[in-house]
Write an enzyme that holds these catalytic residues in place. Structure first.
Site, PDB file in Angstrom:
ATOM      1  CG  HIS A 151      -4.723 -12.767  -8.355  1.00 38.20           C
ATOM      2  ND1 HIS A 151      -3.602 -13.507  -8.065  1.00 38.20           N
ATOM      3  CD2 HIS A 151      -4.483 -11.522  -7.863  1.00 38.20           C
ATOM      4  CE1 HIS A 151      -2.740 -12.757  -7.416  1.00 38.20           C
ATOM      5  NE2 HIS A 151      -3.248 -11.533  -7.292  1.00 38.20           N
ATOM      6  CD  GLU A 152      -6.623  -8.676  -8.519  1.00 44.24           C
ATOM      7  OE1 GLU A 152      -6.389  -8.458  -7.317  1.00 44.24           O
ATOM      8  OE2 GLU A 152      -5.713  -8.769  -9.382  1.00 44.24           O
ATOM      9  N   GLY A 189      -2.741  -5.080 -13.915  1.00 37.31           N
ATOM     10  CA  GLY A 189      -3.826  -5.892 -14.456  1.00 37.31           C
ATOM     11  C   GLY A 189      -5.137  -5.626 -13.726  1.00 37.31           C
ATOM     12  CB  ALA A 190      -7.202  -6.682 -11.738  1.00 39.76           C
ATOM     13  CG  MET A 191      -6.106  -2.434  -6.442  1.00 41.83           C
ATOM     14  SD  MET A 191      -4.603  -3.164  -5.728  1.00 41.83           S
ATOM     15  CE  MET A 191      -5.058  -3.161  -3.996  1.00 41.83           C
ATOM     16  CD  GLU A 192      -5.196  -6.840  -3.785  1.00 43.20           C
ATOM     17  OE1 GLU A 192      -4.983  -6.605  -4.995  1.00 43.20           O
ATOM     18  OE2 GLU A 192      -4.277  -6.990  -2.955  1.00 43.20           O
ATOM     19  CG  ASN A 193      -9.189  -1.210  -4.766  1.00 41.71           C
ATOM     20  OD1 ASN A 193      -8.067  -1.007  -4.357  1.00 41.71           O
ATOM     21  ND2 ASN A 193      -9.536  -1.002  -6.033  1.00 41.71           N
ATOM     22  CG  HIS A 230      -5.606 -10.451  -3.395  1.00 46.47           C
ATOM     23  ND1 HIS A 230      -4.530 -10.908  -2.668  1.00 46.47           N
ATOM     24  CD2 HIS A 230      -5.102 -10.034  -4.589  1.00 46.47           C
ATOM     25  CE1 HIS A 230      -3.418 -10.783  -3.397  1.00 46.47           C
ATOM     26  NE2 HIS A 230      -3.740 -10.261  -4.568  1.00 46.47           N
ATOM     27  CD  GLU A 239      -0.302  -9.612  -4.896  1.00 47.56           C
ATOM     28  OE1 GLU A 239      -0.821 -10.503  -5.581  1.00 47.56           O
ATOM     29  OE2 GLU A 239      -0.893  -8.533  -4.643  1.00 47.56           O
TER      30      GLU A 239
HETATM   31  N1  BES Z   1      -2.483  -6.324  -5.739  1.00 47.68           N
HETATM   32  C1  BES Z   1      -2.217  -6.520  -7.111  1.00 47.68           C
HETATM   33  C2  BES Z   1      -2.304  -5.256  -7.905  1.00 47.68           C
HETATM   34  C3  BES Z   1      -1.126  -4.339  -7.778  1.00 47.68           C
HETATM   35  C4  BES Z   1       0.069  -4.662  -8.303  1.00 47.68           C
HETATM   36  C5  BES Z   1      -1.224  -3.131  -7.179  1.00 47.68           C
HETATM   37  C6  BES Z   1       1.138  -3.796  -8.215  1.00 47.68           C
HETATM   38  C7  BES Z   1      -0.157  -2.275  -7.077  1.00 47.68           C
HETATM   39  C8  BES Z   1       1.030  -2.600  -7.610  1.00 47.68           C
HETATM   40  C9  BES Z   1      -3.181  -7.511  -7.732  1.00 47.68           C
HETATM   41  O1  BES Z   1      -3.737  -8.396  -6.857  1.00 47.68           O
HETATM   42  C10 BES Z   1      -2.380  -8.310  -8.707  1.00 47.68           C
HETATM   43  O2  BES Z   1      -1.565  -9.075  -8.292  1.00 47.68           O
HETATM   44  N2  BES Z   1      -2.620  -8.110  -9.994  1.00 47.68           N
HETATM   45  C11 BES Z   1      -1.882  -8.736 -11.040  1.00 47.68           C
HETATM   46  C12 BES Z   1      -2.663  -9.798 -11.724  1.00 47.68           C
HETATM   47  C13 BES Z   1      -2.616 -11.093 -11.011  1.00 47.68           C
HETATM   48  C14 BES Z   1      -3.514 -12.126 -11.629  1.00 47.68           C
HETATM   49  C15 BES Z   1      -1.238 -11.693 -10.928  1.00 47.68           C
HETATM   50  C16 BES Z   1      -1.517  -7.636 -12.008  1.00 47.68           C
HETATM   51  O3  BES Z   1      -2.092  -6.569 -11.916  1.00 47.68           O
HETATM   52  O4  BES Z   1      -0.679  -7.883 -12.864  1.00 47.68           O
HETATM   53 ZN    ZN Z   2      -2.489  -9.977  -6.275  1.00 46.95          ZN
END
Ligand code: BES
Ligand code: ZN
Length: 869
Positions: A295-296, A259-263, A299, A318
């Site tokens: 969420h991001e 969905g997204a990444m918190e870099n 983080h 998480e």
């Molecule tokens: N850190 C994760 C992204 C991620 C997930 C990177 C798996 C590598 C492998 C990010 O913060 C995250 O949790 N994203 C979720 C959305 C969130 C609102 C639950 C996602 O991508 O589904």
């Molecule tokens: Zn996350």
């Protein structure tokens, strides 16, 4: 394949203090130069291992001296150096091929844009590095690229310098002052559109905010920008957390595994969680954007400033951050509506996972491929466990615990125990027993028995826990908060007074603290036998069993003051009724509509004072997947037959009221995101879904044609996709023509078709694989078309096994392109053990075909081998 164990954790022998990276971007041969300051932290003779996968090594310099090939070991997993001094500089040059990177892990190209995804282990696909989260270094990045194709050059931190280089090239230098693990590293380059704004923090720092997207989509970024500013404000107000860089950048890309990444300072988002307007996005999409942006952003403190020591600690960042984003959404919108949505998601996804062969604790003790552990358990159950801590020590205690956590561990890579320590230290509450939630798996079940004694005016309540896990033996009873209420026969609350409080605790607001396998609580001064409202607001992530009848649940559904439990009562009633109907289908008996259920449904339907969202949720039948969970042996078709029967009966009996109310809610008005309006649309579309069971689909087609927003249009389209008339063809053709060029909307189209119960669905899906809008390399499209079909139980479990073999073939095809997406898909086979003999035989053949494939990824192997075991 090799398993990695938590118990084997060892501190790294070398730490990287700073790393200066230089990229010369090129589609197929990007040059990467990395210069690191390294310090020994372990024994003198320790070798230094740097992960590196899919890289071309060009040169290695140790303290400015080039090493000969014989001076290091190189294999497909990385580079090892021996006999190193205590402090040294290492300069490594290598090249990578972003265009060939279909796994979308590391540096890759997404429709003309260079972007990166490094969590959990992608950085090793960019350069040689000790790619583990407890190595926290200060990063500097210089990006060199063609100016015309890549006018925008981004990395973590603050922009330090930029300029032209002649011959059409330019560069940018970014410096991130905060030490961080490699998984938070990011790089983006492209010809992007941009929307900018600013935010003034609590200490009056002005932060520049930018959202980058494909040119032409800028107008669709405003909701994301508002959500970002709301997130920044909320984290200051609720947790005292301020943003710490000069700029916050978000980039939306179409090809993204998650969905997204918190870099740090440079979030990369799936465009699904950024772009929205009334014409192309639903209410659910808008809410999703708000929560994922939040969420991001959150983080930045829970994940980035304080990170994980190793990947077994994943829930540390998480679970906690999901808790924070749920609270953010609750504070900004309607708390009870959010709670219902969050619990529904937990029950539908996490409870199923926890009863399956892939069940695991929120802190697993071993894995083959860490990518497989970004699960509903780590996330959603993890958030529930944080929520229980919050319930036990209250908002004040929790805030004090968070403050202490930030103060003590800022800048470090820590463990879940460090978080619990903070909570315990700040609140004085002992969490030793509670910690079992981190290491045990499976959903605990609680049996409830009550005895009322009229003479002594006492009620004794006995709770018995069972704690079974499909994968872990020898479990112990859990410690959890259990909120209850006692309702007298006129529906009023009785006071809660415990007769004997020795060894038992009743904390604020009716919360019992449960700690034993079996426990009895005696309440005094109770005049008449009460009805109990149990696990109010879902204070614990468990299943509760009572001996209550439909009538008693109808009573709770009407009178419970706890909004969540009014909803829960509606779902338990519907499930009880549906399971009886499924039994009838299986036994070839006649099906009948329960008059008690009908009356309860009607009462809610006609209640004009009730919150519309709660009403919509209460009138929604439990999903097929939720119902299937409770069946010992899966008979998928019977579940559909029973559920459709109930819908038809309800519209037959209550059609007039449903239609009148629908008509009164179907107002022509401007689309807004106010809670009241979203609730109105939700109720209206819930009623429409019942109307969809009528012969005449004119009203559904009318809504499709007349609506001014995607929420209403898509709701109508999904109903029509299950009908057989001319209206279906007309609406589907119109939708395709209208949105063909918008890939986010095409995802919805593919999902609607792949989710249809109609018998032509499998052939429709196969035809769409060849359609110009579909692309196997884009994860969103794969999830919408193939993923939706795999979750369409009716077709996936087709009796001839065709659903199994189709999905198995797609898993193998995807595994070559993108193992992470392939292993996400292969999880649908996890019902294997509960199938009847014939189905099991058919599925087994497919699972064996997968597991015996040469060069299968670790990702898919780990899941399939667990299912087959
Ligand atoms: N850190 C994760 C992204 C991620 C997930 C990177 C798996 C590598 C492998 C990010 O913060 C995250 O949790 N994203 C979720 C959305 C969130 C609102 C639950 C996602 O991508 O589904
Ligand atoms: Zn996350």
């Amino acid at each position: 394949m090799d398993k990695i164990y938590l118990k084997d954790y060892e501190k790294p022998p070398f730490v990287v203090q700073t790393i200066d990276l230089e990229f010369e971007l090129h589609n197929t041969k990007t040059l990467v130069t990395s210069k690191m300051q390294v310090k020994r932290a372990g024994k003198e003779n320790s070798p230094f291992f740097l992960n590196g996968e899919e890289l071309e090594l060009i040169s290695v310099y140790l303290d400015a001296r080039e090493l000969h090939e014989s001076e290091y070991e190189l294999n497909e997993l990385g580079l090892t150096l021996h006999k190193l001094p205590e402090i040294f500089t290492l300069e490594i040059k290598n090249s990578i091929n972003p265009e060939a990177n279909t796994a979308l892990d590391g540096l890759y190209k997404s429709s003309g844009i260079f972007c990166s995804q490094n969590e959990p282990e992608g950085f090793r696909r960019i350069t040689y590095f000790t790619d583990r989260p407890d190595i926290m270094a200060v990063y500097t990045t210089k990006i060199i690229a063609d100016k015309k194709d890549y006018p925008i050059l981004l990395s973590n931190g603050n922009l330090f310098e930029e300029g032209d280089l002649g011959d059409g090239k330019h560069y940018a230098i970014w410096k991130d002052p905060f030490p961080k693990p490699s998984y938070l590293y990011a790089l983006v380059a492209g010809d992007l559109g941009c929307v900018s704004d600013s935010f003034t923090t609590m200490n009056n720092n002005e932060i520049e905010l930018n959202i980058y997207c494909d040119k032409g989509n800028e107008a669709q970024c405003s909701h994301a920008m508002t959500s970002l500013k709301n997130s920044m404000k909320w984290d200051e107000e609720r947790f005292g957390r301020e943003y710490d860089l000069e700029v916050y950048n978000i980039v939306a890309v179409d090809s993204f595994n998650m969905g997204a990444m918190e870099n740090k300072g440079l979030n990369v988002f799936n465009s699904h969680y950024v772009l929205a307007d009334a014409d192309t996005a639903t209410d659910t999409n808008f809410m999703g954007i708000e929560s994922v942006i939040g969420h991001e952003y959150f983080h930045n403190w829970t994940g980035n400033r304080i990170t994980c020591r190793d990947w077994f600690q994943l829930t540390l960042k998480e679970g906690l951050t999901v808790f924070r984003d749920q609270e953010f959404s609750s504070d900004l919108n309607t708390r009870s509506v959010q709670r219902i949505a969050d619990v529904k998601a937990l029950q539908e996804r996490q409870f199923v996972e926890d009863a399956s062969p892939t069940s695991h604790p929120i802190k697993p003790d071993a894995y083959i491929q860490i990518n497989n552990f970004y699960t509903a358990t780590i996330y959603e159950k993890g958030a529930e466990i944080i929520r229980m801590i919050h319930t036990i020590i209250g908002e004040g205690g929790f805030r004090a615990g968070m403050d202490l956590y930030f103060k003590t561990f800022d800048g470090q890579a820590v463990c879940t125990e460090d978080f619990i320590w903070s909570m315990q230290e700040a609140s004085g509450f002992n969490f030793d027993h509670f910690k079992l939630w981190y290491s045990q798996s499976g959903t605990p079940e609680v049996d409830v028995k009550t005895v009322f004694d009229k003479k002594s005016k006492t009620l004794s309540l006995t709770l018995r826990q069972t704690f079974f896990s499909p994968t872990i033996h020898e479990q112990k009873p859990y410690f959890f908060p259990f909120k209850i209420g006692l309702l007298n026969n006129s529906g009023h609350e009785c006071g809660l007074e415990l007769e004997d409080t020795v060894g038992q605790t009743l904390i604020d607001k009716g919360i019992l603290l449960i700690s034993k396998e079996e426990e009895t609580f005696v309440f005094k001064n109770i005049k008449d036998a009460p009805i109990l409202s149990l696990n109010r607001n879902f204070t614990a992530p468990i299943k509760v069993h009572t001996a209550y009848s439909l009538e008693e649940y109808a009573f709770l559904m009407a009178h419970d003051q706890d909004e969540f439990n009014r909803f829960e009562a509606s779902q338990i009633m519907a499930s009880m009724v549906l399971h009886k109907l499924i039994d009838a289908v299986e036994a070839n008996d006649a099906m009948n509509l329960s008059p008690t259920y009908k009356a309860a449904f009607e009462k809610v339907l006609l209640d004009m004072d009730m919150d519309m969202s709660l009403k919509a949720d209460s009138l929604t039948l439990p999903s097929v997947s939720l119902l299937m969970q409770e069946r010992a042996v899966l008979d998928v078709e019977a579940v559909y037959v029973a559920r459709n029967f109930l819908k038809r009966e309800l519209i037959r009996e209550l059609g007039a009221d449903i239609q009148t109310q629908y008509a009164s809610l179907d107002r022509e008005c401007e689309y807004t995101l106010e809670s009241k309006e979203m609730a109105r649309r939700k109720l209206k579309n819930t009623l429409l879904s019942y109307m969809g069971a009528l012969k005449d689909d004119t009203p559904v087609l009318q809504q499709y044609q007349n609506s001014n927003n995607m929420t209403d249009r898509l709701a109508a389209l999904s109903i029509l996709a299950n009908s057989r008339g001319e209206a279906k063809t007309q609406a589907l053709e119109d939708f395709y023509k209208r949105y063909k060029d918008n890939t986010l909307v095409m995802n919805k189209y593919l999902a609607v078709i792949a989710s249809s119960e109609l018998k032509e669905t499998p052939s429709n899906v196969k035809a769409l694989l060849e359609d110009e809008v579909f692309d196997m390399k884009v994860p969103n499209l794969v999830r919408s078309l193939i993923g939706s079909f795999a979750r369409n139980a009716l077709h996936f479990h087709a009796v001839d096994g065709s659903g199994y073999s189709f999905i198995a073939d797609k898993v193998l095809e995807l595994d070559k392109l993108n193992p992470q997406i392939a292993s996400g898909l292969v999880g649908v086979f996890k019902d294997y053990a509960r199938l009847n003999k014939e189905a099991q035989g058919l599925m087994k053949k497919e699972l064996e075909k997968i597991v015996n494939t040469k060069e299968l990824s670790k990702n898919v192997y780990e899941i399939v081998s667990k299912i087959l075991a």
